[in-house]
Write an enzyme that holds these catalytic residues in place. Structure first.
Site, PDB file in Angstrom:
ATOM      1  N   TYR A  84     -12.526  -1.654   5.467  1.00 31.19           N
ATOM      2  CA  TYR A  84     -12.624  -2.159   4.105  1.00 31.19           C
ATOM      3  C   TYR A  84     -13.910  -2.932   3.811  1.00 31.19           C
ATOM      4  O   TYR A  84     -14.454  -2.842   2.713  1.00 31.19           O
ATOM      5  CB  TYR A  84     -11.440  -3.096   3.807  1.00 31.19           C
ATOM      6  CG  TYR A  84     -10.096  -2.439   3.889  1.00 31.19           C
ATOM      7  CD1 TYR A  84      -9.448  -2.006   2.742  1.00 31.19           C
ATOM      8  CD2 TYR A  84      -9.444  -2.269   5.103  1.00 31.19           C
ATOM      9  CE1 TYR A  84      -8.194  -1.419   2.795  1.00 31.19           C
ATOM     10  CE2 TYR A  84      -8.198  -1.677   5.181  1.00 31.19           C
ATOM     11  CZ  TYR A  84      -7.573  -1.249   4.021  1.00 31.19           C
ATOM     12  OH  TYR A  84      -6.339  -0.666   4.087  1.00 31.19           O
ATOM     13  N   ASN A 156     -10.847   0.172  -4.755  1.00 30.03           N
ATOM     14  CA  ASN A 156      -9.532   0.001  -4.139  1.00 30.03           C
ATOM     15  C   ASN A 156      -8.650  -0.848  -5.041  1.00 30.03           C
ATOM     16  O   ASN A 156      -8.897  -2.049  -5.227  1.00 30.03           O
ATOM     17  CB  ASN A 156      -9.664  -0.673  -2.770  1.00 30.03           C
ATOM     18  CG  ASN A 156      -8.315  -0.892  -2.105  1.00 30.03           C
ATOM     19  OD1 ASN A 156      -7.620   0.059  -1.778  1.00 30.03           O
ATOM     20  ND2 ASN A 156      -7.928  -2.162  -1.919  1.00 30.03           N
ATOM     21  N   GLU A 157      -7.647  -0.209  -5.639  1.00 27.60           N
ATOM     22  CA  GLU A 157      -6.653  -0.899  -6.465  1.00 27.60           C
ATOM     23  C   GLU A 157      -7.278  -1.753  -7.571  1.00 27.60           C
ATOM     24  O   GLU A 157      -6.721  -2.797  -7.936  1.00 27.60           O
ATOM     25  CB  GLU A 157      -5.735  -1.764  -5.590  1.00 27.60           C
ATOM     26  CG  GLU A 157      -4.893  -0.973  -4.609  1.00 27.60           C
ATOM     27  CD  GLU A 157      -3.768  -1.784  -3.992  1.00 27.60           C
ATOM     28  OE1 GLU A 157      -3.601  -2.965  -4.376  1.00 27.60           O
ATOM     29  OE2 GLU A 157      -3.046  -1.259  -3.132  1.00 27.60           O
ATOM     30  N   ASP A 199      -0.112   2.159  -5.782  1.00 21.93           N
ATOM     31  CA  ASP A 199       1.049   2.982  -6.137  1.00 21.93           C
ATOM     32  C   ASP A 199       1.912   2.233  -7.152  1.00 21.93           C
ATOM     33  O   ASP A 199       3.039   1.821  -6.879  1.00 21.93           O
ATOM     34  CB  ASP A 199       1.859   3.340  -4.896  1.00 21.93           C
ATOM     35  CG  ASP A 199       3.010   4.295  -5.197  1.00 21.93           C
ATOM     36  OD1 ASP A 199       3.080   4.792  -6.342  1.00 21.93           O
ATOM     37  OD2 ASP A 199       3.839   4.539  -4.302  1.00 21.93           O
ATOM     38  N   GLU A 264      -3.074   3.866   2.451  1.00 28.54           N
ATOM     39  CA  GLU A 264      -2.266   2.857   3.151  1.00 28.54           C
ATOM     40  C   GLU A 264      -0.810   3.274   3.035  1.00 28.54           C
ATOM     41  O   GLU A 264      -0.380   3.751   1.979  1.00 28.54           O
ATOM     42  CB  GLU A 264      -2.407   1.458   2.535  1.00 28.54           C
ATOM     43  CG  GLU A 264      -3.722   0.761   2.724  1.00 28.54           C
ATOM     44  CD  GLU A 264      -3.776  -0.592   2.004  1.00 28.54           C
ATOM     45  OE1 GLU A 264      -4.875  -1.144   1.894  1.00 28.54           O
ATOM     46  OE2 GLU A 264      -2.709  -1.072   1.544  1.00 28.54           O
ATOM     47  N   TYR A 296      -1.104   1.006   7.623  1.00 28.23           N
ATOM     48  CA  TYR A 296      -1.602  -0.358   7.488  1.00 28.23           C
ATOM     49  C   TYR A 296      -0.798  -1.259   8.414  1.00 28.23           C
ATOM     50  O   TYR A 296       0.424  -1.306   8.298  1.00 28.23           O
ATOM     51  CB  TYR A 296      -1.454  -0.816   6.038  1.00 28.23           C
ATOM     52  CG  TYR A 296      -2.137  -2.123   5.723  1.00 28.23           C
ATOM     53  CD1 TYR A 296      -3.485  -2.146   5.396  1.00 28.23           C
ATOM     54  CD2 TYR A 296      -1.434  -3.323   5.784  1.00 28.23           C
ATOM     55  CE1 TYR A 296      -4.121  -3.340   5.108  1.00 28.23           C
ATOM     56  CE2 TYR A 296      -2.070  -4.517   5.507  1.00 28.23           C
ATOM     57  CZ  TYR A 296      -3.410  -4.523   5.160  1.00 28.23           C
ATOM     58  OH  TYR A 296      -4.040  -5.715   4.890  1.00 28.23           O
TER      59      TYR A 296
END
Length: 461
Positions: A84, A156-157, A199, A264, A296
């Site tokens: 990351y 990422n998100e 998600d 993940e 993860y």
């Protein structure tokens, strides 16, 4: 930048242990064999993402730690790691070579929120500027020549609810475009760029459609994502394909024009985990649509998702989660999982970007994305033990042959507990941990035969 490029070029001169893969239509494919590739990955950020310090070594810059962890992950059966937070100014030749030789790809995030170099969910227009983009380009520059660099994540998100869905998508797609253009101009091979989504079902499929669609339906649209991934924790404990909602994910992504996978997964409620979702992720229910996933995470942190514990002296204790995951992998025939050919049917074509693709009220349905900012138009010894305190012997990174990828069950180490044993209780009859008072013994790895890479000679963990 020139010195970094020279170091990367040096690393690229070695024969590759893993074949360079491509994102072809909606699958990862080995161009030499024509076989599909399924990601069997683990999130790798020793110390946790919150422990990242731009002034300290990043996870792929310390060869002794990488060699220790590559050996452990190789025995587990992993063929990819996701990292990351990376510092593009540090040298990664040694770690990239170690993971390459162990048969593992690297999936890399280009953002680093912890040092203020990332697209933000709040007021994304304020974080989309030249110096930020230069930082993302530097990450690509640092890793583009390693043969085991599988993909880059542009975000990422960043989109995680209706509110962020209203403002972030054009900027996240712009970063994807900018990275793809940089790869096209500066890399000798195509490297997929895509997005890692939360998600959150309220916005997940609108996010997916926003990234996978193309202007006029043309697959070569530079702002269209090459891959799409999601961080999903909907399968918890002894769940099922339908109860977890995995069936809805398969239904929602079945017509994807790009590879889809879990960036993940691994709900930790209840704990310890049993990873029963592995059978579905790599089974006939999902493999036609999904390309595997990333568990993860590797190290145990405060959030309780670890496969291993790392002590202050660098020694490793394998957790029951490690053996549970290993046991689930052992139930599968990975020669069939990795040996499948893509379907002969015509692959789905990318949908044309239009407001009709967006179904949620409030989610951005304008596909006009921001222009590029004007400025840019111009050796150590560490033990590894089982939960009962017994020490592993013969643990080593086995250098794989050219074009060979790591796989579950392929590599073993003397003294590694079986998945069944690893899942047994970790307490003795007196209530004390079985490994209490155990004094692990150092394990020495033989030197890797790496040719020009003399830095590995005599190196051991």
């Amino acid at each position: 930048m020139l010195m970094q490029s020279a170091l990367v070029a040096l690393g690229a001169t070695l024969a590759a242990a893993v074949p360079t893969l491509v994102a072809k239509d909606n699958y990862f494919v080995n161009p030499k064999t024509g076989n599909r590739f399924q990601i069997v990955g683990v999130a790798y950020q020793p110390g946790g993402s919150s422990g990242y310090d731009a002034t300290a070594p990043d996870p792929l810059s310390q060869k002794d730690i990488c060699l220790r962890d590559a050996a452990i992950l190789q025995v587990l059966g992993v063929n990819a790691i996701r990292v990351y937070n990376l510092n593009p100014d540090q040298n990664h030749d040694e770690c990239a070579t170690i993971f390459n030789s162990a048969g593992m790809y690297m999936i890399l995030d280009v953002n680093s929120p912890l040092v203020g170099e990332a697209l933000t969910s709040d007021k994304p227009w304020e974080s989309y500027y030249a110096s930020y983009l230069n930082r993302t380009f530097a990450v690509v520059e640092a890793f583009k020549n390693y043969p085991n660099t599988l993909a880059f994540f542009s975000g990422n998100e960043v989109i995680n609810d209706i509110g962020t869905g209203a403002t972030v998508p054009p900027y996240a797609r712009a970063v994807t475009r900018d990275l793809k253009n940089y790869v096209a101009k500066h890399s000798e091979r195509p490297i997929p760029v895509g997005y890692s989504a939360a998600d959150v079902r309220d916005v997940l499929f609108d996010t997916f459609n926003y990234f996978q669609c193309a202007e006029d339906g043309k697959a070569d649209d530079p702002s269209r994502a090459d891959i799409f991934a999601l961080n999903s924790y909907s399968w918890c404990g002894d769940s099922s394909f339908k109860t977890s909602g995995y069936d809805k994910l398969v239904e929602g992504f079945k017509d994807s024009s790009v590879p889809v996978f879990y960036s993940e997964y691994g709900c930790n409620t209840p704990s310890p985990r049993i990873f029963s979702e592995v059978a579905s992720i790599y089974g006939p229910e999902m493999t036609d649509v999904f390309s595997g996933g990333v568990v993860y995470e590797y190290t145990q942190e405060a959030n309780n998702y670890g496969l291993v514990n790392i002590s202050s002296d660098g020694s490793i204790i394998l957790r029951s989660d490690y053996f549970a995951l290993q046991g689930q992998y052992a139930k599968l025939d990975f020669t069939k999982v990795q040996g499948a050919k893509p379907p002969t049917a015509t692959a789905p074509k990318p949908p044309t970007c239009t407001s009709k693709l967006i179904t949620t009220k409030g989610f951005n349905n304008n596909f006009t994305i921001p222009a590029l900012p004007p400025e840019l138009r111009r050796s150590s010894r560490r033990p590894v033990s089982n939960p009962d305190g017994s020490v592993l012997k013969g643990l080593e990174v086995k250098v794989l042959a050219a074009d060979e990828i790591n796989s579950p069950g392929t590599n073993k180490a003397d003294g590694v507990a079986s998945p069944t044993n690893g899942n047994s209780t970790t307490t003795a009859p007196d209530g004390k941990p079985k490994n209490a008072g155990a004094r692990p013994v150092a394990i020495v790895l033989p030197a890797l035969a790496m040719g020009a890479f003399a830095f590995l000679a005599g190196f051991a963990i």
